[in-house]
Design an enzyme around this catalytic site. Structure first.
Site, PDB file in Angstrom:
ATOM      1  N   PRO A  88      -7.051  24.105  36.465  1.00  0.00           N
ATOM      2  CA  PRO A  88      -6.504  25.218  35.674  1.00  0.00           C
ATOM      3  C   PRO A  88      -5.554  26.097  36.497  1.00  0.00           C
ATOM      4  O   PRO A  88      -4.792  26.874  35.932  1.00  0.00           O
ATOM      5  CB  PRO A  88      -7.738  26.028  35.266  1.00  0.00           C
ATOM      6  CG  PRO A  88      -8.902  25.137  35.494  1.00  0.00           C
ATOM      7  CD  PRO A  88      -8.518  24.196  36.589  1.00  0.00           C
ATOM      8  N   GLU A 115     -17.348  23.454  39.765  1.00  0.00           N
ATOM      9  CA  GLU A 115     -16.501  24.656  39.839  1.00  0.00           C
ATOM     10  C   GLU A 115     -15.159  24.352  40.497  1.00  0.00           C
ATOM     11  O   GLU A 115     -14.261  25.205  40.504  1.00  0.00           O
ATOM     12  CB  GLU A 115     -17.210  25.779  40.608  1.00  0.00           C
ATOM     13  CG  GLU A 115     -18.594  26.139  40.091  1.00  0.00           C
ATOM     14  CD  GLU A 115     -18.624  26.357  38.591  1.00  0.00           C
ATOM     15  OE1 GLU A 115     -17.836  27.178  38.100  1.00  0.00           O
ATOM     16  OE2 GLU A 115     -19.437  25.693  37.914  1.00  0.00           O
ATOM     17  N   ARG A 153       4.897   6.914  28.654  1.00  0.00           N
ATOM     18  CA  ARG A 153       5.856   6.717  27.565  1.00  0.00           C
ATOM     19  C   ARG A 153       7.283   7.140  27.951  1.00  0.00           C
ATOM     20  O   ARG A 153       8.222   6.870  27.203  1.00  0.00           O
ATOM     21  CB  ARG A 153       5.381   7.383  26.277  1.00  0.00           C
ATOM     22  CG  ARG A 153       5.324   8.880  26.308  1.00  0.00           C
ATOM     23  CD  ARG A 153       4.661   9.432  25.061  1.00  0.00           C
ATOM     24  NE  ARG A 153       5.409   9.162  23.837  1.00  0.00           N
ATOM     25  CZ  ARG A 153       6.611   9.654  23.557  1.00  0.00           C
ATOM     26  NH1 ARG A 153       7.226  10.424  24.421  1.00  0.00           N
ATOM     27  NH2 ARG A 153       7.204   9.387  22.406  1.00  0.00           N
ATOM     28  N   ASP A 168      12.950  11.465  20.769  1.00  0.00           N
ATOM     29  CA  ASP A 168      11.825  12.135  20.131  1.00  0.00           C
ATOM     30  C   ASP A 168      11.692  13.604  20.499  1.00  0.00           C
ATOM     31  O   ASP A 168      12.515  14.184  21.201  1.00  0.00           O
ATOM     32  CB  ASP A 168      10.520  11.369  20.368  1.00  0.00           C
ATOM     33  CG  ASP A 168      10.162  11.304  21.841  1.00  0.00           C
ATOM     34  OD1 ASP A 168       9.412  10.398  22.200  1.00  0.00           O
ATOM     35  OD2 ASP A 168      10.642  12.145  22.617  1.00  0.00           O
TER      36      ASP A 168
HETATM   37  N1  4GX Z   1      -6.013  21.228  33.264  1.00  0.00           N
HETATM   38  N2  4GX Z   1     -10.506  21.587  34.545  1.00  0.00           N
HETATM   39  C1  4GX Z   1     -10.946  20.574  36.734  1.00  0.00           C
HETATM   40  C2  4GX Z   1     -12.733  21.433  38.149  1.00  0.00           C
HETATM   41  C3  4GX Z   1     -11.735  21.928  39.131  1.00  0.00           C
HETATM   42  C4  4GX Z   1     -11.447  23.297  39.305  1.00  0.00           C
HETATM   43  C5  4GX Z   1     -10.534  23.698  40.244  1.00  0.00           C
HETATM   44  C6  4GX Z   1     -10.203  21.402  40.795  1.00  0.00           C
HETATM   45  C7  4GX Z   1      -9.926  22.725  41.011  1.00  0.00           C
HETATM   46  C8  4GX Z   1      -8.142  21.496  33.744  1.00  0.00           C
HETATM   47  C9  4GX Z   1      -7.065  21.950  32.958  1.00  0.00           C
HETATM   48  C10 4GX Z   1      -9.500  22.041  33.727  1.00  0.00           C
HETATM   49  C11 4GX Z   1     -11.757  22.334  34.649  1.00  0.00           C
HETATM   50  C12 4GX Z   1     -10.503  20.350  35.321  1.00  0.00           C
HETATM   51  C13 4GX Z   1     -12.165  22.546  36.072  1.00  0.00           C
HETATM   52  N3  4GX Z   1     -11.106  21.002  39.880  1.00  0.00           N
HETATM   53  N4  4GX Z   1      -7.674  20.522  34.494  1.00  0.00           N
HETATM   54  N5  4GX Z   1     -12.220  21.271  36.785  1.00  0.00           N
HETATM   55  N6  4GX Z   1      -7.078  22.935  32.036  1.00  0.00           N
HETATM   56  O1  4GX Z   1      -9.736  22.942  32.971  1.00  0.00           O
HETATM   57  O2  4GX Z   1      -6.363  20.359  34.217  1.00  0.00           O
END
Ligand code: 4GX
Length: 259
Positions: A88, A115, A153, A168
């Site tokens: 995130p 986490e 794609r 597209d």
């Molecule tokens: N877009 N998540 C990853 C664990 C995490 C947290 C911090 C690495 C660093 C997400 C998103 C997402 C939740 C995947 C937390 N890994 N990933 N996860 N939105 O929410 O890509």
């Protein structure tokens, strides 16, 4: 394009590799797909991949040793690859990012759980951090699939048919025009007459107007940041004029009321 996914749930990708355009792209060797199980790089007998956070608190953190082992193994498989952490905290993924990533020889996609991952991993072994949107997933796997899908794609020859990712949505900064197929009348609603006319230029004009109006109504933010052609500007002016006429006739009606 070579995709290497690092995950503790490699089975999640089996149905993803096995369907539709992704499946065909693999069969045609346009993309090469593989997963590495991060757990296989754990150093202890129990193959533990997570641990409690320094400083205390709830939740777990992915241990650095299995992740670094997996990332280094992936880099050996594909030395030219860019290593991406799904998180995130990353830059938000969009069509421009999909296009950019499609230009690499390979992508190593690191899927975190819990986490997150130990900060020293993101600091030393990650080239790029990508988020698929501002919401929280339970793991990076679905995010990796979204990235792989959108990147695949964009690779020439993967879409089949007249093959035009250029044609597209978003390539021109607009949403797609409305689409219709048979029957000509469905539940009392007919297909727009112009689409049956065989008049190709008129159809292209109608499609541009459909795309402009749908973008204006559903995603005005996209129109604001787009550079407009003369034809696109004329379509907006036409609809602006029509709306102004409606407002003017409303005001005229109210004046007559008062008189
Ligand atoms: N877009 N998540 C990853 C664990 C995490 C947290 C911090 C690495 C660093 C997400 C998103 C997402 C939740 C995947 C937390 N890994 N990933 N996860 N939105 O929410 O890509």
């Amino acid at each position: 394009m070579k995709f290497v996914v690092l995950t503790i749930f490699p089975e999640m990708f089996d149905p993803f590799w096995d369907h539709g355009i992704i499946r065909r792209a693999i069969d045609q060797k346009k993309i090469f797909a593989s997963t590495l199980n991060i757990r296989d790089f754990a150093e202890d007998n129990h193959q533990v991949t997570d641990d409690r956070p320094y400083g205390g608190g709830s939740g777990m953190v992915m241990k650095p040793e299995p992740l670094s082992g997996a990332i280094r193994a992936a880099n050996r498989k594909c030395p030219a690859a860019k290593t991406i952490l799904l998180s995130p905290q990353g830059r938000v993924f969009d069509q421009a990012a999909a296009n950019e990533l499609a230009g690499f020889e390979g992508l190593v996609l690191v899927c975190g759980r819990y986490e997150g991952v130990d900060e020293r991993i993101s600091h030393n072994l990650i080239d790029d951090e990508i988020s698929i949107g501002d919401y929280v997933l339970t793991g990076g796997e679905l995010a990796a699939m979204v990235v792989i899908d959108a990147v695949t794609r964009q690779i020439p020859g993967t879409l089949g048919g007249e093959d035009a990712a250029e044609k597209d949505s978003f390539s021109n900064g607009l949403l797609e025009h409305a689409h219709y197929t048979r029957p000509q009348v469905f539940e009392g609603n007919a297909v727009p007459e112009i689409l049956l006319s065989g008049h190709h230029e008129a159809i292209e004009n109608w499609r541009l107007e459909s795309a402009m109006l749908r973008t204006l109504l559903k995603r005005p933010d996209l129109l604001k940041s787009k550079s407009l052609s003369k034809q696109e500007l004329d379509i907006l002016k036409k609809w602006s004029q029509r709306i102004e006429e409606i407002i003017e006739s409303y005001h005229r009606g109210h004046r007559e009321h008062r008189e």
